[in-house]
Design a protein around this motif. Structure first.
Motif, PDB file in Angstrom:
ATOM      1  N   ASP A   8      13.121  -0.828 -16.270  1.00  0.00           N
ATOM      2  CA  ASP A   8      13.561  -0.629 -17.666  1.00  0.00           C
ATOM      3  C   ASP A   8      13.497   0.832 -18.088  1.00  0.00           C
ATOM      4  O   ASP A   8      12.972   1.164 -19.162  1.00  0.00           O
ATOM      5  CB  ASP A   8      12.709  -1.479 -18.612  1.00  0.00           C
ATOM      6  N   VAL A   9      14.063   1.712 -17.275  1.00  0.00           N
ATOM      7  CA  VAL A   9      14.027   3.140 -17.578  1.00  0.00           C
ATOM      8  C   VAL A   9      14.718   3.459 -18.900  1.00  0.00           C
ATOM      9  O   VAL A   9      14.297   4.369 -19.622  1.00  0.00           O
ATOM     10  CB  VAL A   9      14.661   3.943 -16.424  1.00  0.00           C
ATOM     11  N   THR A  50       0.819  -1.213   0.000  1.00  0.00           N
ATOM     12  CA  THR A  50       0.000   0.000   0.000  1.00  0.00           C
ATOM     13  C   THR A  50       0.852   1.263   0.000  1.00  0.00           C
ATOM     14  O   THR A  50       0.323   2.359  -0.221  1.00  0.00           O
ATOM     15  CB  THR A  50      -0.932   0.045   1.227  1.00  0.00           C
ATOM     16  N   ARG A  51       2.146   1.129   0.239  1.00  0.00           N
ATOM     17  CA  ARG A  51       3.035   2.290   0.348  1.00  0.00           C
ATOM     18  C   ARG A  51       3.992   2.405  -0.817  1.00  0.00           C
ATOM     19  O   ARG A  51       4.761   3.364  -0.892  1.00  0.00           O
ATOM     20  CB  ARG A  51       3.792   2.226   1.676  1.00  0.00           C
ATOM     21  N   VAL A  52       3.958   1.415  -1.712  1.00  0.00           N
ATOM     22  CA  VAL A  52       4.814   1.443  -2.902  1.00  0.00           C
ATOM     23  C   VAL A  52       3.939   1.263  -4.137  1.00  0.00           C
ATOM     24  O   VAL A  52       3.233   0.265  -4.272  1.00  0.00           O
ATOM     25  CB  VAL A  52       5.878   0.330  -2.861  1.00  0.00           C
ATOM     26  N   ALA A  53       3.975   2.237  -5.028  1.00  0.00           N
ATOM     27  CA  ALA A  53       3.223   2.166  -6.281  1.00  0.00           C
ATOM     28  C   ALA A  53       4.137   1.670  -7.393  1.00  0.00           C
ATOM     29  O   ALA A  53       5.292   2.096  -7.497  1.00  0.00           O
ATOM     30  CB  ALA A  53       2.652   3.532  -6.641  1.00  0.00           C
ATOM     31  N   VAL A  54       3.619   0.776  -8.203  1.00  0.00           N
ATOM     32  CA  VAL A  54       4.390   0.213  -9.311  1.00  0.00           C
ATOM     33  C   VAL A  54       3.976   0.907 -10.602  1.00  0.00           C
ATOM     34  O   VAL A  54       2.799   0.874 -10.994  1.00  0.00           O
ATOM     35  CB  VAL A  54       4.170  -1.301  -9.432  1.00  0.00           C
ATOM     36  N   ALA A  55       4.936   1.522 -11.269  1.00  0.00           N
ATOM     37  CA  ALA A  55       4.667   2.156 -12.562  1.00  0.00           C
ATOM     38  C   ALA A  55       4.788   1.142 -13.696  1.00  0.00           C
ATOM     39  O   ALA A  55       3.913   1.048 -14.559  1.00  0.00           O
ATOM     40  CB  ALA A  55       5.637   3.314 -12.790  1.00  0.00           C
ATOM     41  N   ARG A  56       5.869   0.396 -13.670  1.00  0.00           N
ATOM     42  CA  ARG A  56       6.112  -0.586 -14.727  1.00  0.00           C
ATOM     43  C   ARG A  56       7.149  -1.591 -14.244  1.00  0.00           C
ATOM     44  O   ARG A  56       8.178  -1.210 -13.696  1.00  0.00           O
ATOM     45  CB  ARG A  56       6.629   0.121 -15.990  1.00  0.00           C
ATOM     46  N   ILE A  57       6.847  -2.864 -14.432  1.00  0.00           N
ATOM     47  CA  ILE A  57       7.820  -3.929 -14.196  1.00  0.00           C
ATOM     48  C   ILE A  57       7.637  -4.941 -15.319  1.00  0.00           C
ATOM     49  O   ILE A  57       6.560  -5.520 -15.479  1.00  0.00           O
ATOM     50  CB  ILE A  57       7.651  -4.608 -12.822  1.00  0.00           C
ATOM     51  N   GLY A  58       8.679  -5.121 -16.098  1.00  0.00           N
ATOM     52  CA  GLY A  58       8.604  -5.968 -17.277  1.00  0.00           C
ATOM     53  C   GLY A  58       8.057  -7.351 -16.985  1.00  0.00           C
ATOM     54  O   GLY A  58       8.537  -8.043 -16.090  1.00  0.00           O
ATOM     55  N   GLY A  59       7.003  -7.741 -17.727  1.00  0.00           N
ATOM     56  CA  GLY A  59       6.421  -9.063 -17.580  1.00  0.00           C
ATOM     57  C   GLY A  59       5.416  -9.174 -16.462  1.00  0.00           C
ATOM     58  O   GLY A  59       4.731 -10.187 -16.340  1.00  0.00           O
ATOM     59  N   ALA A  60       5.289  -8.141 -15.628  1.00  0.00           N
ATOM     60  CA  ALA A  60       4.369  -8.193 -14.487  1.00  0.00           C
ATOM     61  C   ALA A  60       3.369  -7.048 -14.505  1.00  0.00           C
ATOM     62  O   ALA A  60       2.169  -7.255 -14.360  1.00  0.00           O
ATOM     63  CB  ALA A  60       5.153  -8.190 -13.175  1.00  0.00           C
ATOM     64  N   VAL A  61       3.856  -5.843 -14.668  1.00  0.00           N
ATOM     65  CA  VAL A  61       2.995  -4.648 -14.684  1.00  0.00           C
ATOM     66  C   VAL A  61       3.406  -3.795 -15.877  1.00  0.00           C
ATOM     67  O   VAL A  61       4.517  -3.245 -15.898  1.00  0.00           O
ATOM     68  CB  VAL A  61       3.131  -3.828 -13.383  1.00  0.00           C
ATOM     69  N   GLU A  62       2.524  -3.695 -16.850  1.00  0.00           N
ATOM     70  CA  GLU A  62       2.831  -2.927 -18.054  1.00  0.00           C
ATOM     71  C   GLU A  62       1.566  -2.249 -18.567  1.00  0.00           C
ATOM     72  O   GLU A  62       0.450  -2.701 -18.297  1.00  0.00           O
ATOM     73  CB  GLU A  62       3.407  -3.831 -19.150  1.00  0.00           C
ATOM     74  N   LEU A 121       6.629  15.589 -14.703  1.00  0.00           N
ATOM     75  CA  LEU A 121       7.368  14.647 -15.553  1.00  0.00           C
ATOM     76  C   LEU A 121       7.514  15.141 -16.992  1.00  0.00           C
ATOM     77  O   LEU A 121       8.288  14.574 -17.772  1.00  0.00           O
ATOM     78  CB  LEU A 121       6.662  13.296 -15.555  1.00  0.00           C
ATOM     79  N   GLY A 122       6.761  16.158 -17.358  1.00  0.00           N
ATOM     80  CA  GLY A 122       6.808  16.645 -18.733  1.00  0.00           C
ATOM     81  C   GLY A 122       5.966  15.825 -19.689  1.00  0.00           C
ATOM     82  O   GLY A 122       6.262  15.765 -20.887  1.00  0.00           O
ATOM     83  N   VAL A 123       4.903  15.201 -19.166  1.00  0.00           N
ATOM     84  CA  VAL A 123       4.030  14.365 -19.988  1.00  0.00           C
ATOM     85  C   VAL A 123       2.847  15.197 -20.479  1.00  0.00           C
ATOM     86  O   VAL A 123       2.177  15.862 -19.682  1.00  0.00           O
ATOM     87  CB  VAL A 123       3.495  13.158 -19.190  1.00  0.00           C
ATOM     88  N   LEU A 178       9.820   7.204 -24.511  1.00  0.00           N
ATOM     89  CA  LEU A 178       9.958   8.095 -23.364  1.00  0.00           C
ATOM     90  C   LEU A 178       8.593   8.510 -22.833  1.00  0.00           C
ATOM     91  O   LEU A 178       8.357   8.493 -21.621  1.00  0.00           O
ATOM     92  CB  LEU A 178      10.775   9.326 -23.745  1.00  0.00           C
ATOM     93  N   ASP A 179       7.676   8.863 -23.738  1.00  0.00           N
ATOM     94  CA  ASP A 179       6.340   9.281 -23.299  1.00  0.00           C
ATOM     95  C   ASP A 179       5.599   8.153 -22.587  1.00  0.00           C
ATOM     96  O   ASP A 179       4.916   8.379 -21.585  1.00  0.00           O
ATOM     97  CB  ASP A 179       5.525   9.765 -24.497  1.00  0.00           C
ATOM     98  N   ALA A 180       5.713   6.934 -23.112  1.00  0.00           N
ATOM     99  CA  ALA A 180       5.041   5.793 -22.486  1.00  0.00           C
ATOM    100  C   ALA A 180       5.599   5.535 -21.091  1.00  0.00           C
ATOM    101  O   ALA A 180       4.844   5.269 -20.140  1.00  0.00           O
ATOM    102  CB  ALA A 180       5.189   4.549 -23.362  1.00  0.00           C
ATOM    103  N   LEU A 181       6.913   5.610 -20.951  1.00  0.00           N
ATOM    104  CA  LEU A 181       7.550   5.415 -19.638  1.00  0.00           C
ATOM    105  C   LEU A 181       7.050   6.438 -18.634  1.00  0.00           C
ATOM    106  O   LEU A 181       6.615   6.085 -17.526  1.00  0.00           O
ATOM    107  CB  LEU A 181       9.071   5.523 -19.796  1.00  0.00           C
ATOM    108  N   LEU A 182       7.094   7.699 -19.012  1.00  0.00           N
ATOM    109  CA  LEU A 182       6.738   8.749 -18.066  1.00  0.00           C
ATOM    110  C   LEU A 182       5.242   8.776 -17.786  1.00  0.00           C
ATOM    111  O   LEU A 182       4.814   9.129 -16.677  1.00  0.00           O
ATOM    112  CB  LEU A 182       7.230  10.102 -18.580  1.00  0.00           C
ATOM    113  N   PHE A 183       4.423   8.377 -18.758  1.00  0.00           N
ATOM    114  CA  PHE A 183       2.989   8.270 -18.502  1.00  0.00           C
ATOM    115  C   PHE A 183       2.724   7.185 -17.463  1.00  0.00           C
ATOM    116  O   PHE A 183       1.894   7.352 -16.567  1.00  0.00           O
ATOM    117  CB  PHE A 183       2.247   7.978 -19.806  1.00  0.00           C
ATOM    118  N   ALA A 184       3.431   6.069 -17.558  1.00  0.00           N
ATOM    119  CA  ALA A 184       3.282   5.000 -16.568  1.00  0.00           C
ATOM    120  C   ALA A 184       3.654   5.490 -15.176  1.00  0.00           C
ATOM    121  O   ALA A 184       2.993   5.148 -14.181  1.00  0.00           O
ATOM    122  CB  ALA A 184       4.138   3.795 -16.957  1.00  0.00           C
ATOM    123  N   VAL A 185       4.681   6.304 -15.082  1.00  0.00           N
ATOM    124  CA  VAL A 185       5.087   6.850 -13.784  1.00  0.00           C
ATOM    125  C   VAL A 185       4.029   7.826 -13.262  1.00  0.00           C
ATOM    126  O   VAL A 185       3.703   7.834 -12.068  1.00  0.00           O
ATOM    127  CB  VAL A 185       6.460   7.531 -13.881  1.00  0.00           C
TER     128      VAL A 185
END
Length: 217
Positions: free
Chosen positions: A165-166, A85-97, A127-129, A143-150
């Protein structure tokens, strides 16, 4: 006339602290001896080649993978269920995309359905998105996809954001822009832990992973 020495400001307390963290399977260590302390507003980078355990380390730091060794404390929480509940996942390859066929607006709505209560405009601006509700995520540049996920992850109002995978598929210029954007977001008080193949050329805390061992830079 003498002047009293000005005391140095104390080091900020880490919001995320990992001590000798490791994860082992029947095939051996995925990663081990990961020690990391990240304060609110700090940025840390987990670096290593493919297969070095970067993604699993992020899952472990977010309370989403069971570790075999070491300790983890996130904002005073040690139980994985609370850490999640205290850590948000933006992207993790194969798990959260991101789903490439969905629009930006769809992803924002989905995040809210999953419980996110924070705004997206502020994080996106930091983030400049550029938010284009009708834009299909699969049509965004890397770059846009990465920062949108964040930005989506920042909607969770979590103490820590993790992102994998930054530098994947980015040239040198976009890699630098990505790390700069993460630092701008962190200035709003969130800690960011990001994984990449190469270390950033910014002021991030860096930890290198090689599967069976980790060390600091």
């Amino acid at each position: 006339m003498t002047h009293a020495a000005v005391p140095e400001a104390p080091e900020p307390e880490p919001v995320l602290r990992a001590e000798s963290l490791g994860l082992r399977t029947r095939r051996g260590w995925v990663f081990r001896d990961l020690t990391l302390a990240v304060p609110a507003g700090g940025v840390a980078a987990l670096c290593g080649a493919a297969g070095s355990g970067r993604s699993m380390a992020l899952l472990a730091l977010s309370g989403r993978a069971t570790t075999s060794a070491g300790t983890l404390d996130v904002a005073g929480a040690v139980a994985p269920a609370v850490i999640r509940t205290r850590v948000a996942v933006a992207r993790i390859g194969g798990a959260v995309e991101l789903e490439p066929d969905l629009r930006m607006a769809d992803h924002i709505s989905e995040r809210r359905l999953l419980g996110a209560t924070g705004p997206i405009d502020g994080p996106a601006d930091a983030l400049g998105v550029t938010l284009r509700p009708g834009a299909v995520v699969g049509d965004l540049g890397g770059l846009d996809a990465l920062l949108f996920a964040v930005a989506l992850a920042a909607m969770d109002r979590a103490a820590v954001i993790v992102v994998d995978d930054v530098d994947l598929g980015l040239d040198d210029r976009d890699r630098d822009l990505a790390w700069q954007a993460l630092h701008r977001l962190s200035e709003h008080g969130v800690a960011v832990v990001a994984a990449a193949a190469e270390a950033p050329r910014t002021g991030a805390v860096v930890r290198y992973l090689q599967g069976s061992e980790s060390w600091a830079s």
